[in-house]
Design an enzyme around this catalytic site. Structure first.
Site, PDB file in Angstrom:
ATOM      1  N   ASP A 104     -13.742  11.663 -28.252  1.00 16.92           N
ATOM      2  CA  ASP A 104     -14.670  13.190 -28.701  1.00 16.92           C
ATOM      3  C   ASP A 104     -13.132  12.821 -30.118  1.00 16.92           C
ATOM      4  O   ASP A 104     -12.195  12.996 -30.043  1.00 16.92           O
ATOM      5  CB  ASP A 104     -14.464  14.258 -27.902  1.00 16.92           C
ATOM      6  CG  ASP A 104     -15.815  14.174 -26.560  1.00 16.92           C
ATOM      7  OD1 ASP A 104     -16.696  13.231 -27.103  1.00 16.92           O
ATOM      8  OD2 ASP A 104     -15.421  15.075 -26.144  1.00 16.92           O
TER       9      ASP A 104
HETATM   10  N1  URA Z   1     -14.369  12.653 -21.803  1.00 18.17           N
HETATM   11  C1  URA Z   1     -14.940  13.868 -22.777  1.00 18.17           C
HETATM   12  O1  URA Z   1     -15.273  15.051 -22.166  1.00 18.17           O
HETATM   13  N2  URA Z   1     -14.666  13.939 -23.649  1.00 18.17           N
HETATM   14  C2  URA Z   1     -13.972  12.808 -24.126  1.00 18.17           C
HETATM   15  O2  URA Z   1     -13.876  11.737 -25.060  1.00 18.17           O
HETATM   16  C3  URA Z   1     -14.049  11.163 -23.335  1.00 18.17           C
HETATM   17  C4  URA Z   1     -14.475  11.934 -22.063  1.00 18.17           C
END
Ligand code: URA
Length: 234
Positions: A104
């Site tokens: 993310d």
């Molecule tokens: N899980 C998440 O919620 N975000 C990420 O970036 C990676 C794994």
């Protein structure tokens, strides 16, 4: 494999195609010691020795990097609004570089970046179950019950509960969560399912590869042959 000389030069050096053509036309390129001024000349990249300004150019078909992803950067190759992780690769040949999976925008830590499509496919395939470790900072103290539920698998609103995971409690508001899947926002959704919230998320490892502690935020380095070999085995 037979490749056009201008393509070989830009794939091997990071020059654009037109810069490569100009360098060839100016006589800066030689093949097996002889100056070649034709961009369309075909070379065999497994045997021919190509040099630019008298320096050998080694052809690397595949490149592999570990990046310490900063927050605020998106895991994509292009984006109209945000800086992408590929934009961080300033002086590298960026052609065909892609991320192995996605983090993310606000997640930090280990991201593998490569142009090896087969490796990307292998490491991200849902059938492979490659474990990834995340350092998760939480809004509320973690409970024993939440740890058991996360480890057993939780309902995050998908067709199936999450696969068994491992939790290592490092502090009452900090855990290392090890998961073998890569569902959308998975870690955040798993913590929500146990009535908590992620306030910071940092990836520590993907399969056998751990993020270097001394790799600064936003910095990257090439993977070693050993690291590449280990990733291909998983
Ligand atoms: N899980 C998440 O919620 N975000 C990420 O970036 C990676 C794994």
């Amino acid at each position: 494999m037979n490749t056009r000389l201008d393509k070989f030069i830009c794939d091997s050096t990071g020059l654009t195609r037109s810069e490569a053509k100009k360098a060839i036309a100016k006589g800066r390129v030689s093949v097996n010691g002889a100056c070649v001024k034709k961009s369309e000349e075909k070379i065999d990249d497994s045997v021919d020795k190509v040099s630019l300004d008298n320096k050998d150019i080694s052809y690397e078909k595949y490149v592999y990097y570990m990046l310490n992803k900063p927050a605020g950067v998106v895991s994509a190759t292009t984006d109209n609004i945000d800086i992408t992780v590929i934009d961080l690769f300033k002086n590298e040949k960026k052609k065909n570089l892609s991320c192995v999976g996605r983090l993310d925008k606000d997640t930090t830590g280990l991201l593998i970046v490569t142009n090896d499509g087969e490796m990307i496919h292998k490491l991200t395939s849902p059938r492979k179950h490659v474990f990834k470790d995340y350092l998760v900072t939480l809004q509320k103290p973690i409970t024993i019950e939440a740890v058991s539920r996360l480890e057993a698998g939780v309902d995050i609103g998908d067709d199936e509960p999450t696969k068994p995971a491992f939790v290592n409690v490092t502090d009452e508001r900090c855990i290392i969560l090890s998961i073998s899947e890569g569902r959308f926002h998975q870690v955040k959704r798993m913590l929500k399912a146990v009535d908590n919230e992620v306030t910071a998320l940092h990836r520590l490892s993907v399969g056998p590869l751990r993020l270097d502690n001394d790799l600064g935020v936003g910095k990257y380095r090439k993977l070693t042959d050993e690291e590449i070999k280990d990733l291909k085995l998983c």
